[in-house]
Design an enzyme around this catalytic site. Structure first.
Site, PDB file in Angstrom:
ATOM      1  N   LYS A 106      -2.192   4.804 -10.593  1.00  0.00           N
ATOM      2  CA  LYS A 106      -0.920   4.235 -11.479  1.00  0.00           C
ATOM      3  C   LYS A 106      -1.230   2.799 -12.142  1.00  0.00           C
ATOM      4  O   LYS A 106      -0.535   2.458 -12.897  1.00  0.00           O
ATOM      5  CB  LYS A 106       0.181   3.904 -10.333  1.00  0.00           C
ATOM      6  N   VAL A 133       2.184   8.645  -9.699  1.00  0.00           N
ATOM      7  CA  VAL A 133       3.780   8.480  -9.031  1.00  0.00           C
ATOM      8  C   VAL A 133       4.094   9.560  -8.106  1.00  0.00           C
ATOM      9  O   VAL A 133       4.072  10.627  -8.328  1.00  0.00           O
ATOM     10  CB  VAL A 133       4.746   8.463 -10.412  1.00  0.00           C
ATOM     11  N   GLY A 135       2.763  10.571  -5.374  1.00  0.00           N
ATOM     12  CA  GLY A 135       1.897  11.838  -4.807  1.00  0.00           C
ATOM     13  C   GLY A 135       2.198  12.851  -5.078  1.00  0.00           C
ATOM     14  O   GLY A 135       2.149  13.570  -6.346  1.00  0.00           O
ATOM     15  N   GLY A 188      -2.639   4.532  10.172  1.00  0.00           N
ATOM     16  CA  GLY A 188      -3.113   5.141   8.646  1.00  0.00           C
ATOM     17  C   GLY A 188      -1.831   4.994   7.441  1.00  0.00           C
ATOM     18  O   GLY A 188      -2.272   5.528   6.447  1.00  0.00           O
ATOM     19  N   GLU A 191      -2.430   0.294   4.508  1.00  0.00           N
ATOM     20  CA  GLU A 191      -3.808  -0.110   4.398  1.00  0.00           C
ATOM     21  C   GLU A 191      -4.263  -1.331   4.947  1.00  0.00           C
ATOM     22  O   GLU A 191      -3.154  -2.034   5.256  1.00  0.00           O
ATOM     23  CB  GLU A 191      -3.992  -0.163   2.517  1.00  0.00           C
ATOM     24  N   ASP A 202       3.479  -2.239  -6.146  1.00  0.00           N
ATOM     25  CA  ASP A 202       3.225  -0.712  -6.192  1.00  0.00           C
ATOM     26  C   ASP A 202       4.204   0.191  -6.762  1.00  0.00           C
ATOM     27  O   ASP A 202       4.324   0.858  -7.733  1.00  0.00           O
ATOM     28  CB  ASP A 202       2.803  -0.169  -4.749  1.00  0.00           C
ATOM     29  N   LYS A 206       4.671   1.925 -10.434  1.00  0.00           N
ATOM     30  CA  LYS A 206       5.378   3.366 -10.738  1.00  0.00           C
ATOM     31  C   LYS A 206       6.680   3.330 -11.680  1.00  0.00           C
ATOM     32  O   LYS A 206       6.861   4.277 -12.530  1.00  0.00           O
ATOM     33  CB  LYS A 206       5.731   4.031  -9.324  1.00  0.00           C
ATOM     34  N   GLY A 302      -1.332  10.389   0.385  1.00  0.00           N
ATOM     35  CA  GLY A 302      -2.147  11.180   1.255  1.00  0.00           C
ATOM     36  C   GLY A 302      -2.786  12.336   0.569  1.00  0.00           C
ATOM     37  O   GLY A 302      -2.430  12.741  -0.726  1.00  0.00           O
TER      38      GLY A 302
HETATM   39  N1  LIG Z   1      -4.873   7.608  -1.343  1.00  0.00           N
HETATM   40  C1  LIG Z   1      -3.616   8.205  -1.431  1.00  0.00           C
HETATM   41  O1  LIG Z   1      -3.012   8.481  -0.605  1.00  0.00           O
HETATM   42  C2  LIG Z   1      -3.484   8.061  -2.834  1.00  0.00           C
HETATM   43  C3  LIG Z   1      -2.229   8.593  -3.551  1.00  0.00           C
HETATM   44  C4  LIG Z   1      -1.872   8.692  -4.605  1.00  0.00           C
HETATM   45  C5  LIG Z   1      -2.823   8.126  -5.579  1.00  0.00           C
HETATM   46  N2  LIG Z   1      -4.004   7.677  -5.120  1.00  0.00           N
HETATM   47  C6  LIG Z   1      -5.006   6.863  -6.142  1.00  0.00           C
HETATM   48  O2  LIG Z   1      -6.241   7.973  -5.911  1.00  0.00           O
HETATM   49  C7  LIG Z   1      -7.109   7.167  -6.500  1.00  0.00           C
HETATM   50  C8  LIG Z   1      -8.257   7.412  -5.585  1.00  0.00           C
HETATM   51  O3  LIG Z   1      -7.908   6.818  -4.100  1.00  0.00           O
HETATM   52  P1  LIG Z   1      -8.615   7.045  -2.757  1.00  0.00           P
HETATM   53  O4  LIG Z   1      -7.691   6.804  -1.636  1.00  0.00           O
HETATM   54  O5  LIG Z   1      -9.440   8.393  -2.868  1.00  0.00           O
HETATM   55  O6  LIG Z   1      -9.689   5.769  -2.971  1.00  0.00           O
HETATM   56  P2  LIG Z   1     -10.940   5.749  -1.926  1.00  0.00           P
HETATM   57  O7  LIG Z   1     -10.925   6.424  -0.811  1.00  0.00           O
HETATM   58  O8  LIG Z   1     -11.333   4.013  -1.940  1.00  0.00           O
HETATM   59  O9  LIG Z   1     -12.271   6.368  -2.970  1.00  0.00           O
HETATM   60  C9  LIG Z   1     -12.565   5.784  -4.016  1.00  0.00           C
HETATM   61  C10 LIG Z   1     -13.805   6.400  -4.639  1.00  0.00           C
HETATM   62  O10 LIG Z   1     -14.073   5.832  -5.908  1.00  0.00           O
HETATM   63  C11 LIG Z   1     -15.624   5.626  -6.020  1.00  0.00           C
HETATM   64  N3  LIG Z   1     -16.166   4.464  -6.525  1.00  0.00           N
HETATM   65  C12 LIG Z   1     -15.672   3.017  -6.287  1.00  0.00           C
HETATM   66  N4  LIG Z   1     -16.270   2.469  -7.340  1.00  0.00           N
HETATM   67  C13 LIG Z   1     -17.110   3.129  -8.137  1.00  0.00           C
HETATM   68  C14 LIG Z   1     -17.839   2.936  -9.097  1.00  0.00           C
HETATM   69  N5  LIG Z   1     -18.403   1.557  -9.466  1.00  0.00           N
HETATM   70  N6  LIG Z   1     -18.499   3.873  -9.752  1.00  0.00           N
HETATM   71  C15 LIG Z   1     -18.203   5.119  -9.290  1.00  0.00           C
HETATM   72  N7  LIG Z   1     -17.518   5.534  -8.133  1.00  0.00           N
HETATM   73  C16 LIG Z   1     -17.049   4.479  -7.684  1.00  0.00           C
HETATM   74  C17 LIG Z   1     -15.893   5.353  -4.388  1.00  0.00           C
HETATM   75  O11 LIG Z   1     -17.482   5.639  -4.307  1.00  0.00           O
HETATM   76  P3  LIG Z   1     -18.131   5.891  -2.645  1.00  0.00           P
HETATM   77  O12 LIG Z   1     -17.448   7.183  -1.982  1.00  0.00           O
HETATM   78  O13 LIG Z   1     -19.414   5.853  -3.017  1.00  0.00           O
HETATM   79  O14 LIG Z   1     -17.779   4.507  -2.024  1.00  0.00           O
HETATM   80  C18 LIG Z   1     -15.114   6.499  -3.793  1.00  0.00           C
HETATM   81  O15 LIG Z   1     -15.601   7.807  -3.573  1.00  0.00           O
HETATM   82  C19 LIG Z   1      -6.639   5.722  -6.697  1.00  0.00           C
HETATM   83  O16 LIG Z   1      -6.209   5.415  -8.166  1.00  0.00           O
HETATM   84  C20 LIG Z   1      -5.482   5.424  -5.873  1.00  0.00           C
HETATM   85  O17 LIG Z   1      -4.421   4.788  -6.495  1.00  0.00           O
HETATM   86  C21 LIG Z   1      -4.204   7.803  -3.779  1.00  0.00           C
END
Ligand SMILES: NC(=O)c1ccc[n+]([C@@H]2O[C@H](COP(=O)([O-])OP(=O)(O)OC[C@H]3O[C@@H](n4cnc5c(N)ncnc54)[C@H](OP(=O)(O)O)[C@@H]3O)[C@@H](O)[C@H]2O)c1
Length: 428
Positions: A106, A133, A135, A188, A191, A202, A206, A302
């Site tokens: 987002k 936006v 999830g 959890g 964050e 946030d 959105k 999630g």
């Molecule tokens: N978590 C949620 O509930 C949720 C919900 C909706 C949207 N989102 C969105 O989804 C996206 C991912 O979220 P997430 O929770 O999965 O994040 P995350 O767990 O922090 O994962 C981030 C990933 O990006 C990789 N990364 C970081 N820097 C990098 C780089 N320089 N080059 C290549 N890869 C790199 C990391 O690599 P490593 O594994 O090697 O560290 C990791 O695998 C974000 O935009 C977030 O806003 C998340």
């Protein structure tokens, strides 16, 4: 049968869940989309990191940006996160190199969505961002497709699960903000650094995206943003006594041809739909013509819910057709002027903690009348032991500018014990 070669970049929470989902559900996705989703490459930051998913060595890209250069890649799924840095580089390069892009980011879309959609359109590739936006709540596709017939006048709702969890837990367990936040982190639901969830940023990202989709406008930064950090247990108790719940809501609306975007804690009537949305759930309410009011609610974050949205985007690309990322062509999108909420009218809840002595109440009510704000209801709760009193005033609809001015003026008085509160009431 057609095949779509996919590169998933980012294998954290979301990326690894998506990777597994695509592996397990490949057959059904082929049947539904008449195209093979083939995860050809993956990449993340740390090659050596131990992961919960099994990756074939041949799939791993040492340099994540190679996904944007390799000819056989059709679709890049960006799951790194952040508006700048690697995510930005990846998505810009992928679109420039005529790759379709799916992202859950987002922050990136809210900041660079206009530029990115222009590149996608001129290169005739798709840029899809349903997961960015709310999830798993399919709000973006609903606006772009299911509700295409409608002129939308308002979209509002609960767009952040963390803040909703905190407010509803404070209410349910009669606890204060800090206690509930600590618990939310343990579970959890928040964050380690929950600043963007709690200060409204946030929701703001959105809302900007939803607002531009609803009004066919470019993204606009003129948005009023206030978070929930100053809401305390007393406000929640008072709201209950007065027949309300407190929710952090985002609103984008058009009133008499004036457009507003705003994010702030809001008193909503207990019997309203939004008042009953508790915990980490999100809810989006759209007012459109001819449909009337539509409500969609569900898990706002999630890995499972987010993957549901990502698969919707990936499937849309597998089925073919080039779509405008923001519903209509960038050439047709409008530059809308969003107004400052100073001129918008609200009823408000105000709370003043004062020294309990003669003349204080009249001093406060005089400030209200001087600013032409009329009082609908006044409650006074004295604490005889502490010699203090809590004065709660509910106003009639008044200009936001006047309400803010009153709070500022009263805050300067020597009889004030703590910073006065003002929470807008949703009465529309
Ligand atoms: N978590 C949620 O509930 C949720 C919900 C909706 C949207 N989102 C969105 O989804 C996206 C991912 O979220 P997430 O929770 O999965 O994040 P995350 O767990 O922090 O994962 C981030 C990933 O990006 C990789 N990364 C970081 N820097 C990098 C780089 N320089 N080059 C290549 N890869 C790199 C990391 O690599 P490593 O594994 O090697 O560290 C990791 O695998 C974000 O935009 C977030 O806003 C998340």
């Amino acid at each position: 049968m057609r095949k779509c070669n996919i590169a998933i970049i980012g294998l954290g929470n979301i990326g690894s869940y998506l990777y597994n989902y695509l592996k397990i559900n490949k057959k059904i996705l082929i049947e539904k989309n008449n195209c093979i989703p083939n995860v050809k490459y993956v990449s993340a930051k740390n090659f050596r990191k131990k992961r919960s998913i099994k990756i074939d060595k041949k799939q791993w890209l040492r340099n994540y940006l190679d996904a944007t250069k390799i000819k056989e890649v059709d679709l890049v799924v960006e799951l790194i996160g952040g508006a700048e840095g690697p995510a930005k580089k990846l998505v810009f390069n992928a679109l420039k190199n005529k790759k379709h892009v799916v992202t859950a980011n987002k922050a990136l879309i809210a900041k660079y969505g206009d530029k990115l959609s222009k590149i996608a359109e001129s290169n005739k590739v798709n840029l899809e961002y349903e997961a960015s936006v709310c999830g798993g709540v399919p709000i973006i596709r609903s606006i772009k497709e299911g509700l295409i017939a409608n002129k939308i006048s308002k979209i509002h709702g609960i767009f952040n699960g963390t803040s909703n969890y905190i407010l509803s837990s404070m209410d349910e367990y009669n606890k204060n903000f800090a206690e509930v936040l600590t618990n939310a982190k343990k579970l959890g639901y928040a964050e380690a650094n929950p600043t963007a969830d709690l200060n409204g940023d946030d929701v703001s990202s959105k809302l900007k995206i939803l607002s531009s989709l609803c009004f066919n406008s470019f993204l606009n930064n003129n948005i009023y943003v206030e978070g929930i950090k100053e809401i305390d247990k007393t406000d929640i108790i008072n709201a209950n006594k007065l027949g309300y719940k407190i929710k952090l809501l985002g609103f984008a609306e058009s009133i008499d041809k004036k457009f507003y975007q705003r994010v702030h804690p809001t008193l909503v009537k207990k019997e309203s739909h939004v008042a009953g949305i508790n915990g980490v759930l999100n809810a989006v309410i759209i007012d459109g013509n001819p449909v009337g009011q539509s409500i969609i609610q569900g898990e706002g974050a999630g890995a499972a819910a987010t993957t549901s949205a990502l698969i919707s985007d990936i499937s849309s690309i597998l089925r073919g057709n080039i779509k405008f990322p923001f519903s209509i062509s960038s050439k047709e999108r409008k530059k809308i002027r969003f107004c400052n909420i100073d001129e918008r009218y609200f009823s408000a809840y105000t709370r003043f903690e004062v020294v309990d002595k003669p003349g204080v109440l009249s001093n406060i009510t005089n400030i209200f009348s001087k600013n032409r704000v009329s009082i609908k209801r006044l409650v006074q709760n004295p604490d005889k032991d502490k010699k203090t009193s809590s004065i709660i005033i509910i106003t009639h609809k008044s200009k936001d500018k006047a309400l803010k001015k009153i709070v500022k003026e009263v805050a300067k008085k020597s009889f004030i014990k703590t910073k006065p509160k003002m929470i807008r009431i949703d009465e529309d």
